[in-house]
Structures are given as C-alpha cells and as structure tokens.
Design a protein around this motif. Structure first.
Motif, PDB file in Angstrom:
ATOM      1  N   UNK A 102      -2.976  16.736   7.719  1.00 44.78           N
ATOM      2  CA  UNK A 102      -3.422  15.566   8.492  1.00 44.78           C
ATOM      3  C   UNK A 102      -4.686  15.808   9.322  1.00 44.78           C
ATOM      4  N   UNK A 103      -4.918  17.056   9.683  1.00 46.52           N
ATOM      5  CA  UNK A 103      -6.070  17.309  10.563  1.00 46.52           C
ATOM      6  C   UNK A 103      -7.307  17.809   9.830  1.00 46.52           C
ATOM      7  N   UNK A 104      -7.243  17.772   8.504  1.00 48.85           N
ATOM      8  CA  UNK A 104      -8.364  18.323   7.744  1.00 48.85           C
ATOM      9  C   UNK A 104      -9.217  17.198   7.180  1.00 48.85           C
ATOM     10  N   UNK A 105     -10.530  17.327   7.344  1.00 46.96           N
ATOM     11  CA  UNK A 105     -11.452  16.366   6.730  1.00 46.96           C
ATOM     12  C   UNK A 105     -12.231  17.071   5.635  1.00 46.96           C
ATOM     13  N   UNK A 145     -13.689  31.820   8.070  1.00 45.18           N
ATOM     14  CA  UNK A 145     -14.094  30.926   6.984  1.00 45.18           C
ATOM     15  C   UNK A 145     -13.042  29.824   6.854  1.00 45.18           C
ATOM     16  N   UNK A 146     -13.496  28.625   6.557  1.00 44.18           N
ATOM     17  CA  UNK A 146     -12.613  27.464   6.744  1.00 44.18           C
ATOM     18  C   UNK A 146     -11.529  27.266   5.702  1.00 44.18           C
ATOM     19  N   UNK A 147     -11.428  28.123   4.694  1.00 47.52           N
ATOM     20  CA  UNK A 147     -10.367  27.903   3.689  1.00 47.52           C
ATOM     21  C   UNK A 147      -9.063  28.602   4.049  1.00 47.52           C
ATOM     22  N   UNK A 148      -9.095  29.536   5.005  1.00 45.38           N
ATOM     23  CA  UNK A 148      -7.859  30.293   5.269  1.00 45.38           C
ATOM     24  C   UNK A 148      -6.759  29.401   5.876  1.00 45.38           C
ATOM     25  N   UNK A 149      -7.106  28.735   6.961  1.00 46.90           N
ATOM     26  CA  UNK A 149      -6.074  28.039   7.727  1.00 46.90           C
ATOM     27  C   UNK A 149      -5.399  26.887   6.980  1.00 46.90           C
ATOM     28  N   UNK A 150      -6.150  26.039   6.259  1.00 43.56           N
ATOM     29  CA  UNK A 150      -5.461  24.978   5.515  1.00 43.56           C
ATOM     30  C   UNK A 150      -4.477  25.533   4.483  1.00 43.56           C
ATOM     31  N   UNK A 151      -4.800  26.651   3.862  1.00 35.31           N
ATOM     32  CA  UNK A 151      -3.886  27.241   2.879  1.00 35.31           C
ATOM     33  C   UNK A 151      -2.591  27.683   3.570  1.00 35.31           C
ATOM     34  N   UNK A 152      -2.729  28.262   4.752  1.00 36.45           N
ATOM     35  CA  UNK A 152      -1.532  28.695   5.502  1.00 36.45           C
ATOM     36  C   UNK A 152      -0.688  27.474   5.881  1.00 36.45           C
ATOM     37  N   UNK A 178       0.830  -1.201   0.000  1.00 40.69           N
ATOM     38  CA  UNK A 178       0.000   0.000   0.000  1.00 40.69           C
ATOM     39  C   UNK A 178       0.870   1.259   0.000  1.00 40.69           C
ATOM     40  N   UNK A 179       0.467   2.244  -0.774  1.00 45.12           N
ATOM     41  CA  UNK A 179       1.266   3.466  -0.837  1.00 45.12           C
ATOM     42  C   UNK A 179       1.228   4.197   0.510  1.00 45.12           C
ATOM     43  N   UNK A 180       2.379   4.704   0.895  1.00 43.30           N
ATOM     44  CA  UNK A 180       2.453   5.402   2.183  1.00 43.30           C
ATOM     45  C   UNK A 180       2.281   6.899   1.927  1.00 43.30           C
ATOM     46  N   UNK A 181       1.266   7.454   2.558  1.00 41.15           N
ATOM     47  CA  UNK A 181       1.003   8.884   2.337  1.00 41.15           C
ATOM     48  C   UNK A 181       1.535   9.696   3.501  1.00 41.15           C
ATOM     49  N   UNK A 182       2.030  10.859   3.159  1.00 35.53           N
ATOM     50  CA  UNK A 182       2.459  11.766   4.209  1.00 35.53           C
ATOM     51  C   UNK A 182       1.583  13.014   4.040  1.00 35.53           C
ATOM     52  N   UNK A 183       0.404  12.989   4.653  1.00 38.80           N
ATOM     53  CA  UNK A 183      -0.587  14.041   4.405  1.00 38.80           C
ATOM     54  C   UNK A 183      -0.051  15.433   4.721  1.00 38.80           C
ATOM     55  N   UNK A 184      -0.317  16.355   3.829  1.00 40.41           N
ATOM     56  CA  UNK A 184       0.040  17.750   4.094  1.00 40.41           C
ATOM     57  C   UNK A 184      -0.990  18.408   4.994  1.00 40.41           C
TER      58      UNK A 184
END
Ligand code: GLN
Length: 381
Positions: free
Chosen positions: A9-12, A121-128, A1-7
């Motif tokens: 990890x805490x986002x759903x 708004x929820x798009x700011x923090x993941x982009x940072x 299985x491919x091993x992912x290193x999520x950028x």
C-alpha cells in the motif's frame, strides 16, 4: 469496481523511473537513474548477435547456461581465489534485483526480521514486506556511511533471519573492508542468519582499493548469498542478466523459487557472456575507467556550492546541497531537473524513515562530454 487489497500500500513508482521520466519530459541531463549512456563493447554485441542467429533461442537450463556458470566460477577463482562449484553454487538470474527478490522469497518467512543497512537500494524493503517479513533498519551515518558493527549487533534478535549488506554501496559510494567482514563474521557466528550481500558494483572500486567479497570468508560464506550483475560490469543494464552465488544447501532452496518465477534467463545473452567473460581484460579496466569519470564530476562539484561526499566505489556520488537550497531533497531534485535541466536522485527515498539530510545522488556512468555539461550546470548552482 473491483476491490483491491494492495500488498504494497505504501509503494509507488520507483524513484529511478520517476526521475528518468521527469528528466526526459524536461529535456534535462539525466544523472539520476544509474545506467551508462554508452554502449557495451562491440565484441560483446557481436557475440549476442552471433548466438541469436546460431540456434541459442530456446530455453536455457533453469540454473543458467553451463558454459556461463563455468566462466563465472573461473572468474571468481581468478579474482578471489575461491573455488565455487558452477553446478551447485551459481544460478544465473534476470538481473541482480531478481536474485535479491528470489533470495528474500526463498528464505524469509512471515514474522522473520530482516536487518537492512540503510540508506538502501529501493528493492529490498518491498520484497521483505511482500513475504510478511519485518524490516529492521540500521542507519549508517552521513558523511562516512560506515557500519558500526557493535550498534548493528544490538538489532539482532531471535527472530533475525537475514541481514542485507551492499558493497560498493548504492547510493553513498562507501565500501566495506576486511575489518568489516571480520566483525560481521563474529557477530553472526552460530546464528541462524543469512547474509545477503549485494555486490553488483564489485568492479567499480577506486583509489587502488580491492573489492572485499563475502565469498572470500569461508565461514561466513556458509551462511551467505552474494549477488552480482552483468549490467553494471559490461554496460548492458537493459539486458537484465546477473547471478547469485551461495552454498549448495541454500542454492537448492533458491532454485525451488527461481524455477517457478523466471524459470530461466534468455539463452543467447548467456552464451555471449560465457565467451566474453573469459578475458579478464574485459573487467580489469573498470576501476580506472570509472575513477576518471568520478574524478571529472567530482572536480566540478568541488568548485561549486555543493559539498562532495567522496565516492570510493559504485558509479554514484553524493552531494550535500544545503548551501544552495532549503528544499526537501525530492523537491530539490525535481526543481533542479525542471529549472536547471539536471536530474539527480534524492536520498531520503533510501531510508525507511524518510530521513532528510539534504543529499542528492549523481550517476557518473556517463560520457566525458555529458559529465562536462553536467559539471557546468553544477558550477553555476
Ligand atoms: N540501480 C540503479 C540505480 O540505483 C537503477 C535501478 C533501477 O532503475 N531500478 O539507479
């Protein structure tokens, strides 16, 4: 299985997608995700269809269709009396979210701090997070949701690269006024900080207030980016067209990123918007149009056990449900969707701390009929 290193990890999945899906599954009235349940003006739809049938189907210029950038500059002059150069200071984007994402990508480096006014708004923090920036939250306090600039100033450090503000504010419906911008101008003067001003609800402002755009402050504008959205203004959130306005030295950097991300936005919608935007009546009616909707939903909330937090702008209103339930806000929203057939958005998701305040958000960009039906559920809660 491919091993992912999520950028991320805490986002759903975003809460908006989640609650709309739940609402559909349970056949509930959907006052959760922010979008109108009515169509854009027929005239605008005809223009889109005209241009798709008349040759506007190849790449638009990278920065946006010339005629649209000119219409936007004209509109800014008309409303705010500010000269903006359509060639060097405006770029058409695939919605407000892309303009925000591209701004963060272009200007925030690894280790840079970004002050985010929350609830946000929820798009700011993941982009940072994606660019390796550090989120420095400033929490506004319920129920006013105002910024205490002295307190915010304490968060500024040598590493602060950006400050993200939003007016009219999603989710609280609060607005920033002239005094706010005057104070902001003082605290960031001579600092290497870019202000990213999310103004996608610029026309949705009530009680005779006028939207204060960061564009109106020449000194401040030298270090600012303003983001706007046609989806909110013309009831076409699904078309995903917006624009960013900033001084040309910032715009050069913005476009370097934009060109390799989306390259350019679909051309037939841009051509249609260029024509439609020329008539100021197409947006001048909006404050009154949305104020009636706000007042209708608010009148039901005021007759219920929910406590209304008055909305000054945007198409959202917050309510405190603590007299109805002790559940955490997400659980309450899910319960209300499943059991009462009314979907809303919990507010804790707008805080990086996950702060629980027993607040939910309703979107009132809905037909009167739907607002009455929702109101009848609210009254009986
Ligand atoms: N801006 C809208 C809201 O706050 C929807 C955004 C989205 O679904 N991504 O509800």
């Amino acid at each position: 299985m491919i091993k992912l290193n999520s950028k991320l990890p805490n986002v759903g999945t975003t809460i908006f997608t989640e609650m709309s899906a739940l609402s559909n599954e349970y056949n509930a009235l959907n006052l959760s995700q922010g979008f109108p349940n009515y169509e854009p003006d027929e005239k605008l739809r005809e223009l889109v269809s005209f241009y798709i049938n008349n040759g506007k189907n190849q790449y638009a210029p990278m920065s946006g269709v010339q005629a649209l950038r000119e219409s936007i500059a004209h509109k800014i002059k008309n409303i705010y009396n500010i000269p903006i150069n359509p060639n060097s200071e405006i770029t058409v984007t695939a919605g407000g979210t892309q303009a925000i994402f591209t701004s963060i990508l272009a200007f925030v480096n690894k280790g840079d701090e970004v002050i985010v006014v929350e609830p946000a708004f929820d798009c700011y923090n993941p982009a940072i997070e994606l660019v390796g920036g550090i989120i420095v939250p400033y929490e506004m306090k319920s129920p006013e949701f105002q910024i205490d600039w002295q307190e915010l100033q304490k968060l500024i450090s040598d590493k602060t690269r950006m400050l993200i503000i939003n007016t009219p504010h999603n989710p609280s419906g609060s607005i920033l006024k002239n005094e706010d911008f005057e104070k902001l101008e003082i605290i960031i003067k001579n600092k290497n900080i870019i202000v990213l001003s999310d103004e996608v609800y610029e026309h949705l402002i009530f009680d005779g207030e006028k939207h204060c755009s960061i564009l109106k402050y020449p000194t401040l504008f030298k270090q600012s980016i303003a983001v706007f959205s046609f989806g909110k203004t013309f009831h076409c959130t699904g078309w995903k067209v917006g624009y960013a306005v900033m001084p040309s030295n910032l715009m050069e950097e913005f476009r370097k990123v934009h060109q390799f991300n989306v390259f350019s936005v679909n051309s037939f919608v841009q051509n249609a918007l260029a024509d439609y935007l020329k008539d100021s009546e197409h947006y001048n009616y909006l404050p009154n149009f949305y104020q009636q909707k706000r007042d209708l939903l608010s009148s039901y909330i005021n007759k219920s056990r929910l406590k209304l937090i008055p909305s000054r702008g945007s198409y959202f209103v917050l309510c405190d449900y603590s007299a109805v339930s002790n559940l955490p806000d997400k659980d309450f929203s899910v319960w209300m969707t499943k059991e009462k057939k009314l979907a809303s958005i919990p507010i804790s998701v707008f805080y990086s701390s996950g702060k629980q305040e027993k607040l939910i958000r309703f979107c009132f960009a809905k037909t009167e009929d739907l607002l009455h039906q929702a109101g009848q559920i609210i009254e009986k809660l």
